[in-house]
Write an enzyme that holds these catalytic residues in place. Sequence first.
Site, PDB file in Angstrom:
ATOM      1  N   ILE A 211       0.779  -1.407  -0.023  1.00  0.00           N
ATOM      2  CA  ILE A 211       0.052   0.114  -0.022  1.00  0.00           C
ATOM      3  C   ILE A 211       0.940   1.292   0.034  1.00  0.00           C
ATOM      4  CG2 ILE A 211      -0.235   0.092   2.576  1.00  0.00           C
ATOM      5  CD1 ILE A 211      -3.329   0.995   2.028  1.00  0.00           C
ATOM      6  N   CYS A 212       0.341   2.247  -0.630  1.00  0.00           N
ATOM      7  CA  CYS A 212       0.905   3.479  -0.500  1.00  0.00           C
ATOM      8  C   CYS A 212      -0.209   4.704  -0.229  1.00  0.00           C
ATOM      9  CB  CYS A 212       1.541   3.805  -1.943  1.00  0.00           C
ATOM     10  SG  CYS A 212       0.793   3.920  -3.360  1.00  0.00           S
ATOM     11  N   ARG A 213       0.056   5.923  -0.687  1.00  0.00           N
ATOM     12  CA  ARG A 213      -0.890   6.897  -0.283  1.00  0.00           C
ATOM     13  C   ARG A 213      -2.053   6.874  -1.546  1.00  0.00           C
ATOM     14  NH1 ARG A 213      -1.984  11.688  -2.531  1.00  0.00           N
ATOM     15  NH2 ARG A 213       0.017  11.643  -4.061  1.00  0.00           N
TER      16      ARG A 213
END
Length: 125
Positions: A89-91
């Site tokens: 996951i990231c932003r």
Amino acid sequence: MKKLVWLITLVLVLTACGSTDKVNENEGLPTVDLKEVEALQKEGAVVMDVREVDEYNEGHIRSAINLPLSQLQDGERAGLDQEQKYIVICRSGSRSQTASEILHKEGYDVTNVSEGMSTWRGPVE
């Protein structure tokens, strides 16, 4: 004239083959929605947050590890286990896609999260 038509046809075929290869390169890379993250965690998957350290420190999913994309691109793999399943996951979903592609090609069991922390509504640490 026939040579020109043949040349144009050849260029179109080669162009189409090139783009098909790019799509096939990432085939088999699982992607899930945010709503599936907690269920995958319960099954034993580890959340890997690939945002930069300062972003991670502002709030992350409980028990998520932090390995920024920039470090992955530099070859950092410390602490990763190829037998472990990771949810990346990231932003917003862009960096996690890139990170997932890198790790998938190296044989890691990764699942990309199509969205990111910007829309996460679950608990954070």
